[in-house]
Design a protein around this motif. Structure first.
Motif, PDB file in Angstrom:
ATOM      1  N   ASN A  66       0.844  -1.191   0.000  1.00 18.47           N
ATOM      2  CA  ASN A  66       0.000   0.000   0.000  1.00 18.47           C
ATOM      3  C   ASN A  66       0.882   1.246   0.000  1.00 18.47           C
ATOM      4  N   ARG A  67       0.544   2.199  -0.839  1.00 19.03           N
ATOM      5  CA  ARG A  67       1.353   3.422  -0.980  1.00 19.03           C
ATOM      6  C   ARG A  67       1.497   4.198   0.321  1.00 19.03           C
ATOM      7  N   PHE A  68       0.570   3.998   1.263  1.00 20.06           N
ATOM      8  CA  PHE A  68       0.595   4.764   2.505  1.00 20.06           C
ATOM      9  C   PHE A  68       1.141   3.948   3.677  1.00 20.06           C
ATOM     10  N   ASN A  69       1.630   2.758   3.406  1.00 20.98           N
ATOM     11  CA  ASN A  69       2.154   1.873   4.445  1.00 20.98           C
ATOM     12  C   ASN A  69       3.577   2.292   4.793  1.00 20.98           C
ATOM     13  N   LYS A  70       3.872   2.392   6.088  1.00 24.26           N
ATOM     14  CA  LYS A  70       5.225   2.787   6.500  1.00 24.26           C
ATOM     15  C   LYS A  70       6.271   1.745   6.102  1.00 24.26           C
ATOM     16  N   ALA A  71       5.841   0.556   5.719  1.00 23.36           N
ATOM     17  CA  ALA A  71       6.781  -0.487   5.286  1.00 23.36           C
ATOM     18  C   ALA A  71       7.472  -0.130   3.973  1.00 23.36           C
ATOM     19  N   VAL A  72       6.961   0.848   3.229  1.00 23.60           N
ATOM     20  CA  VAL A  72       7.614   1.251   1.982  1.00 23.60           C
ATOM     21  C   VAL A  72       9.070   1.606   2.261  1.00 23.60           C
ATOM     22  N   SER A  73       9.333   2.343   3.325  1.00 17.84           N
ATOM     23  CA  SER A  73      10.721   2.721   3.639  1.00 17.84           C
ATOM     24  C   SER A  73      11.549   1.498   4.051  1.00 17.84           C
ATOM     25  N   PHE A  74      10.944   0.533   4.738  1.00 19.26           N
ATOM     26  CA  PHE A  74      11.634  -0.716   5.078  1.00 19.26           C
ATOM     27  C   PHE A  74      12.074  -1.437   3.803  1.00 19.26           C
ATOM     28  N   TYR A  75      11.152  -1.570   2.840  1.00 16.14           N
ATOM     29  CA  TYR A  75      11.492  -2.246   1.589  1.00 16.14           C
ATOM     30  C   TYR A  75      12.592  -1.504   0.831  1.00 16.14           C
ATOM     31  N   LYS A  76      12.535  -0.179   0.824  1.00 13.88           N
ATOM     32  CA  LYS A  76      13.601   0.597   0.177  1.00 13.88           C
ATOM     33  C   LYS A  76      14.944   0.326   0.855  1.00 13.88           C
ATOM     34  N   ASN A  77      14.947   0.256   2.179  1.00  8.57           N
ATOM     35  CA  ASN A  77      16.184  -0.054   2.916  1.00  8.57           C
ATOM     36  C   ASN A  77      16.689  -1.457   2.617  1.00  8.57           C
ATOM     37  N   MET A  78      15.792  -2.343   2.223  1.00 11.88           N
ATOM     38  CA  MET A  78      16.164  -3.718   1.871  1.00 11.88           C
ATOM     39  C   MET A  78      16.607  -3.828   0.407  1.00 11.88           C
ATOM     40  N   GLY A  79      16.624  -2.711  -0.314  1.00 11.18           N
ATOM     41  CA  GLY A  79      17.099  -2.710  -1.691  1.00 11.18           C
ATOM     42  C   GLY A  79      16.018  -2.744  -2.758  1.00 11.18           C
ATOM     43  N   PHE A  80      14.752  -2.691  -2.358  1.00  8.84           N
ATOM     44  CA  PHE A  80      13.658  -2.653  -3.323  1.00  8.84           C
ATOM     45  C   PHE A  80      13.498  -1.229  -3.851  1.00  8.84           C
ATOM     46  N   SER A  81      13.009  -1.123  -5.065  1.00  4.66           N
ATOM     47  CA  SER A  81      12.669   0.183  -5.618  1.00  4.66           C
ATOM     48  C   SER A  81      11.259   0.113  -6.195  1.00  4.66           C
ATOM     49  N   ILE A  82      10.637   1.267  -6.294  1.00  5.73           N
ATOM     50  CA  ILE A  82       9.280   1.343  -6.840  1.00  5.73           C
ATOM     51  C   ILE A  82       9.373   1.250  -8.358  1.00  5.73           C
ATOM     52  N   SER A  83       8.693   0.259  -8.928  1.00  4.02           N
ATOM     53  CA  SER A  83       8.725   0.083 -10.381  1.00  4.02           C
ATOM     54  C   SER A  83       7.396   0.463 -11.027  1.00  4.02           C
ATOM     55  N   GLY A  84       6.396   0.750 -10.203  1.00  2.00           N
ATOM     56  CA  GLY A  84       5.096   1.142 -10.742  1.00  2.00           C
ATOM     57  C   GLY A  84       4.082   1.261  -9.630  1.00  2.00           C
ATOM     58  N   SER A  85       2.850   1.521 -10.013  1.00  2.00           N
ATOM     59  CA  SER A  85       1.760   1.576  -9.042  1.00  2.00           C
ATOM     60  C   SER A  85       0.509   1.028  -9.714  1.00  2.00           C
ATOM     61  N   GLU A  86      -0.406   0.578  -8.892  1.00  2.00           N
ATOM     62  CA  GLU A  86      -1.679   0.094  -9.429  1.00  2.00           C
ATOM     63  C   GLU A  86      -2.775   0.279  -8.403  1.00  2.00           C
ATOM     64  N   ASN A  87      -3.970   0.493  -8.901  1.00  2.18           N
ATOM     65  CA  ASN A  87      -5.159   0.578  -8.074  1.00  2.18           C
ATOM     66  C   ASN A  87      -5.994  -0.664  -8.346  1.00  2.18           C
ATOM     67  N   ILE A  88      -6.295  -1.398  -7.294  1.00  2.00           N
ATOM     68  CA  ILE A  88      -7.024  -2.655  -7.444  1.00  2.00           C
ATOM     69  C   ILE A  88      -8.377  -2.505  -6.757  1.00  2.00           C
ATOM     70  N   ASP A  89      -9.434  -2.590  -7.530  1.00  2.00           N
ATOM     71  CA  ASP A  89     -10.792  -2.505  -6.994  1.00  2.00           C
ATOM     72  C   ASP A  89     -11.118  -3.826  -6.304  1.00  2.00           C
ATOM     73  N   ILE A  90     -11.329  -3.764  -4.991  1.00  2.00           N
ATOM     74  CA  ILE A  90     -11.649  -4.994  -4.253  1.00  2.00           C
ATOM     75  C   ILE A  90     -13.131  -5.054  -3.887  1.00  2.00           C
ATOM     76  N   GLY A  91     -13.923  -4.208  -4.492  1.00  2.00           N
ATOM     77  CA  GLY A  91     -15.372  -4.266  -4.329  1.00  2.00           C
ATOM     78  C   GLY A  91     -15.914  -3.378  -3.233  1.00  2.00           C
ATOM     79  N   LYS A  92     -17.213  -3.122  -3.320  1.00  2.00           N
ATOM     80  CA  LYS A  92     -17.960  -2.332  -2.340  1.00  2.00           C
ATOM     81  C   LYS A  92     -17.318  -0.966  -2.072  1.00  2.00           C
ATOM     82  N   GLY A  93     -16.759  -0.372  -3.115  1.00  2.00           N
ATOM     83  CA  GLY A  93     -16.194   0.959  -3.000  1.00  2.00           C
ATOM     84  C   GLY A  93     -14.787   1.006  -2.424  1.00  2.00           C
ATOM     85  N   PHE A  94     -14.168  -0.146  -2.193  1.00  2.34           N
ATOM     86  CA  PHE A  94     -12.821  -0.187  -1.624  1.00  2.34           C
ATOM     87  C   PHE A  94     -11.785  -0.348  -2.727  1.00  2.34           C
ATOM     88  N   LEU A  95     -10.675   0.330  -2.542  1.00  2.00           N
ATOM     89  CA  LEU A  95      -9.610   0.350  -3.527  1.00  2.00           C
ATOM     90  C   LEU A  95      -8.279   0.108  -2.828  1.00  2.00           C
TER      91      LEU A  95
END
Length: 105
Positions: A66-95
């Protein structure tokens, strides 16, 4: 699952798939108990998946977070980089608003 077998304490969980696509390992889920976060458990879990991916001749680890998850910085520290983004409709107005992150192994 990462645990201290002598004490039978469980600290976290990780699910992954070798060859999700050719030469790509996908981390589907990673959870570390809140009181054990910041103590290296997540790092050890990911390092173990990296070893297994390399053994199977995979070249890339990928995951969604999730773009707003504080784990994004953890993954970056582990050597991951952002390669894209996506919005996934999981129903009932949730994304699910995710980053796609990757790391070469």
């Amino acid at each position: 699952m990462f645990s201290d077998c002598r004490k039978r304490n469980f600290f976290g969980y990780l699910s992954y798939q070798i060859n999700y696509k050719p030469q790509i390992t996908k981390i589907h889920k990673i959870y570390v108990l809140p009181d054990t976060q910041g103590k290296g458990i997540g790092k050890k879990l990911i390092q173990e998946v990296e070893k297994r991916a390399i053994k199977e001749k995979n070249k890339l680890l990928i995951l969604n977070v999730n773009r707003f998850n504080k784990a994004v910085s953890f993954y970056k520290n582990m050597g991951f980089s952002i390669s894209g983004s996506e919005n996934i409709d999981i129903g009932k107005g949730f994304l699910m608003e995710d980053y796609i992150m990757e790391k070469e192994v």
